[in-house]
Design a protein around this motif. Structure first.
Motif, PDB file in Angstrom:
ATOM      1  N   UNK A 157       0.820  -1.219   0.000  1.00 44.36           N
ATOM      2  CA  UNK A 157       0.000   0.000   0.000  1.00 44.36           C
ATOM      3  C   UNK A 157       0.846   1.257   0.000  1.00 44.36           C
ATOM      4  N   UNK A 158       1.886   1.259   0.871  1.00 41.35           N
ATOM      5  CA  UNK A 158       2.758   2.443   0.970  1.00 41.35           C
ATOM      6  C   UNK A 158       3.505   2.655  -0.348  1.00 41.35           C
ATOM      7  N   UNK A 159       3.970   1.535  -0.951  1.00 42.08           N
ATOM      8  CA  UNK A 159       4.705   1.652  -2.208  1.00 42.08           C
ATOM      9  C   UNK A 159       3.822   2.230  -3.316  1.00 42.08           C
ATOM     10  N   UNK A 160       2.553   1.784  -3.369  1.00 44.53           N
ATOM     11  CA  UNK A 160       1.622   2.300  -4.393  1.00 44.53           C
ATOM     12  C   UNK A 160       1.462   3.808  -4.219  1.00 44.53           C
ATOM     13  N   UNK A 161       1.291   4.255  -2.946  1.00 45.20           N
ATOM     14  CA  UNK A 161       1.090   5.688  -2.674  1.00 45.20           C
ATOM     15  C   UNK A 161       2.356   6.474  -3.057  1.00 45.20           C
ATOM     16  N   UNK A 162       3.535   5.918  -2.700  1.00 45.85           N
ATOM     17  CA  UNK A 162       4.795   6.608  -3.028  1.00 45.85           C
ATOM     18  C   UNK A 162       5.001   6.734  -4.540  1.00 45.85           C
ATOM     19  N   UNK A 163       4.708   5.644  -5.255  1.00 43.32           N
ATOM     20  CA  UNK A 163       4.965   5.639  -6.706  1.00 43.32           C
ATOM     21  C   UNK A 163       3.935   6.455  -7.481  1.00 43.32           C
ATOM     22  N   UNK A 164       2.671   6.257  -7.149  1.00 40.26           N
ATOM     23  CA  UNK A 164       1.605   6.823  -8.006  1.00 40.26           C
ATOM     24  C   UNK A 164       0.623   7.750  -7.284  1.00 40.26           C
ATOM     25  N   UNK A 165       0.857   8.018  -6.008  1.00 36.49           N
ATOM     26  CA  UNK A 165      -0.060   8.892  -5.267  1.00 36.49           C
ATOM     27  C   UNK A 165      -1.230   8.121  -4.669  1.00 36.49           C
ATOM     28  N   UNK A 166      -1.883   8.745  -3.683  1.00 35.52           N
ATOM     29  CA  UNK A 166      -2.972   8.074  -2.946  1.00 35.52           C
ATOM     30  C   UNK A 166      -4.138   7.694  -3.859  1.00 35.52           C
ATOM     31  N   UNK A 167      -4.366   8.494  -4.906  1.00 39.30           N
ATOM     32  CA  UNK A 167      -5.493   8.218  -5.818  1.00 39.30           C
ATOM     33  C   UNK A 167      -5.336   6.855  -6.501  1.00 39.30           C
ATOM     34  N   UNK A 168      -4.076   6.381  -6.618  1.00 32.24           N
ATOM     35  CA  UNK A 168      -3.817   5.094  -7.281  1.00 32.24           C
ATOM     36  C   UNK A 168      -4.463   3.924  -6.534  1.00 32.24           C
ATOM     37  N   UNK A 169      -4.722   4.113  -5.227  1.00 37.00           N
ATOM     38  CA  UNK A 169      -5.393   3.054  -4.453  1.00 37.00           C
ATOM     39  C   UNK A 169      -6.818   2.825  -4.950  1.00 37.00           C
ATOM     40  N   UNK A 170      -7.337   3.807  -5.680  1.00 38.39           N
ATOM     41  CA  UNK A 170      -8.700   3.668  -6.218  1.00 38.39           C
ATOM     42  C   UNK A 170      -8.684   3.413  -7.726  1.00 38.39           C
ATOM     43  N   UNK A 171      -7.517   2.998  -8.287  1.00 35.18           N
ATOM     44  CA  UNK A 171      -7.521   2.739  -9.729  1.00 35.18           C
ATOM     45  C   UNK A 171      -8.376   1.500  -9.984  1.00 35.18           C
ATOM     46  N   UNK A 172      -9.243   1.619 -10.979  1.00 34.58           N
ATOM     47  CA  UNK A 172     -10.170   0.526 -11.288  1.00 34.58           C
ATOM     48  C   UNK A 172     -11.461   0.585 -10.499  1.00 34.58           C
ATOM     49  N   UNK A 173     -11.708   1.697  -9.771  1.00 30.83           N
ATOM     50  CA  UNK A 173     -12.934   1.752  -8.946  1.00 30.83           C
ATOM     51  C   UNK A 173     -14.196   1.799  -9.819  1.00 30.83           C
ATOM     52  N   UNK A 174     -14.069   2.368 -11.040  1.00 29.78           N
ATOM     53  CA  UNK A 174     -15.253   2.393 -11.928  1.00 29.78           C
ATOM     54  C   UNK A 174     -15.645   0.952 -12.296  1.00 29.78           C
ATOM     55  N   UNK A 175     -14.620   0.087 -12.453  1.00 30.50           N
ATOM     56  CA  UNK A 175     -14.903  -1.320 -12.758  1.00 30.50           C
ATOM     57  C   UNK A 175     -15.543  -2.015 -11.560  1.00 30.50           C
ATOM     58  N   UNK A 176     -15.123  -1.622 -10.341  1.00 30.89           N
ATOM     59  CA  UNK A 176     -15.721  -2.188  -9.126  1.00 30.89           C
ATOM     60  C   UNK A 176     -17.214  -1.866  -9.073  1.00 30.89           C
ATOM     61  N   UNK A 177     -17.546  -0.600  -9.371  1.00 33.61           N
ATOM     62  CA  UNK A 177     -18.964  -0.190  -9.339  1.00 33.61           C
ATOM     63  C   UNK A 177     -19.757  -1.016 -10.348  1.00 33.61           C
ATOM     64  N   UNK A 178     -19.216  -1.149 -11.581  1.00 28.98           N
ATOM     65  CA  UNK A 178     -19.926  -1.924 -12.609  1.00 28.98           C
ATOM     66  C   UNK A 178     -20.020  -3.393 -12.193  1.00 28.98           C
ATOM     67  N   UNK A 179     -18.923  -3.924 -11.630  1.00 27.53           N
ATOM     68  CA  UNK A 179     -18.913  -5.338 -11.231  1.00 27.53           C
ATOM     69  C   UNK A 179     -19.951  -5.589 -10.140  1.00 27.53           C
ATOM     70  N   UNK A 180     -19.995  -4.702  -9.135  1.00 30.42           N
ATOM     71  CA  UNK A 180     -20.970  -4.888  -8.051  1.00 30.42           C
ATOM     72  C   UNK A 180     -22.398  -4.738  -8.586  1.00 30.42           C
ATOM     73  N   UNK A 181     -22.574  -3.798  -9.548  1.00 27.69           N
ATOM     74  CA  UNK A 181     -23.909  -3.581 -10.121  1.00 27.69           C
ATOM     75  C   UNK A 181     -24.378  -4.841 -10.852  1.00 27.69           C
TER      76      UNK A 181
END
Length: 318
Positions: A75-99
């Motif tokens: 988690x820390x490495x993802x934030x360091x490399x790509x910023x905190x927003x990177x933790x939510x990459x693919x969230x649009x797919x999560x919404x569609x998948x849950x729907x």
């Protein structure tokens, strides 16, 4: 009447999916740990997987795998490399998948539960709960697979070298690019695994939640309130994580593999992926990402069922 179960389940699933998305992303990254470049590039030299077992005996032991990194470090490495927003990459797919997936499985389970509950005792036997979960999970997964493939790829993208990243802009972009570049069938890549995993998760999660909740209420350990819902959903999350983790690891690797034109795919299927993973990394590799799986299944299941119970209260007059 039947439609209400779909609406309630859908709302609860989307809330749970979005709130635990970073944990899911960390889990996917951890499941791909130790996977050699073979899944992204052509296969390793034939030496890595000798054809004859007799051959195998005299081979020197393979080099030790790179050290495993824990969920917090990932988690820390993802934030360091790509910023905190990177933790939510693919969230649009999560919404569609849950729907697609969760709304279908929760709604179908609700319908089957109403059909199969004994009117005299107002209870449903555990075997029926498991069967209802298997059916609902399987159908839900088949419906939601394209969003699932897109989600795995979007979550895994950040670990690839910049030149090899797929850089999907959104779930719609991911699905359209996959259809264009790899054909429509790529949207159902790993679908047998998704269906198997969903059947295991739904049966273990929904059946154990109902079973534990009934047991708590019957034994008078707690009243039907938040405490009961949290306890039952934590138990359900643990059971679901143990049951589904091996299938989940294989599913992640099969969905994420890069198939290059004119070259054999790194894995010919689920069984091949399982065997290569066990050969290269040992049987416990199938429980890679278990800590984030349980760290996600726990909160996900708690948020899912607590939200579901609240949504049911809100919609009870409809």
């Amino acid at each position: 009447m039947g439609l209400k179960g779909f609406v309630e389940g859908g709302i609860a699933s989307i809330v749970a999916g979005c709130s635990t998305h970073p944990l899911d992303l960390i889990k996917v990254r951890m499941q791909l740990q130790g996977e050699g470049p073979s899944a992204v590039q052509p296969l390793r030299p034939a030496m890595a997987f000798p054809t004859s077992a007799a051959h195998n005996i005299h081979l020197p032991p393979p080099p030790p795998p790179p050290p495993r990194v824990g969920p917090l470090s990932v988690g820390i490495r993802i934030i360091q490399q790509d910023g905190a927003a990177a933790l939510f990459s693919g969230v649009s797919a999560t919404v569609l998948r849950q729907t697609l997936y969760s709304t279908t499985r929760m709604g179908l389970y609700d319908i089957l539960k109403k059909k199969w509950t004994d009117p005299k005792t107002n209870n449903m036997p555990l075997t029926r709960k498991i069967v209802a979960g298997l059916i609902a999970g399987g159908i839900g997964a088949a419906v939601g697979n394209p969003a699932d493939v897109a989600m795995v790829r979007m979550q895994a993208d950040g670990r690839l070298p910049v030149a090899q990243r797929r850089n999907y802009k959104s779930v719609v972009d991911a699905i359209s690019q996959m259809t264009k570049n790899e054909g429509v069938t790529s949207l159902w890549r790993g679908s047998s695994l998704t269906v198997n995993r969903a059947m295991l998760v739904t049966a273990s999660q929904l059946a154990s939640y109902d079973q534990v909740k009934e047991m708590i209420l019957e034994k008078g350990l707690m009243k039907d309130g938040l405490g009961t819902h949290v306890t039952a959903s934590f138990a359900a999350g643990f059971v679901a994580a143990v049951a589904s983790n091996p299938v989940d690891v294989i599913k992640t690797r099969v969905m994420n593999m890069k198939v290059e034109a004119g070259k054999a795919p790194p894995y010919s299927g689920a069984l091949d992926c399982a065997m290569k993973t066990i050969n290269a990394e040992g049987p416990m590799a199938l429980y890679k990402g278990f800590i984030p799986t349980i760290s996600r299944q726990g909160p996900f299941t708690v948020v899912l069922f607590v939200t579901l119970e609240q949504v049911r209260k809100l919609l009870k007059d409809f």
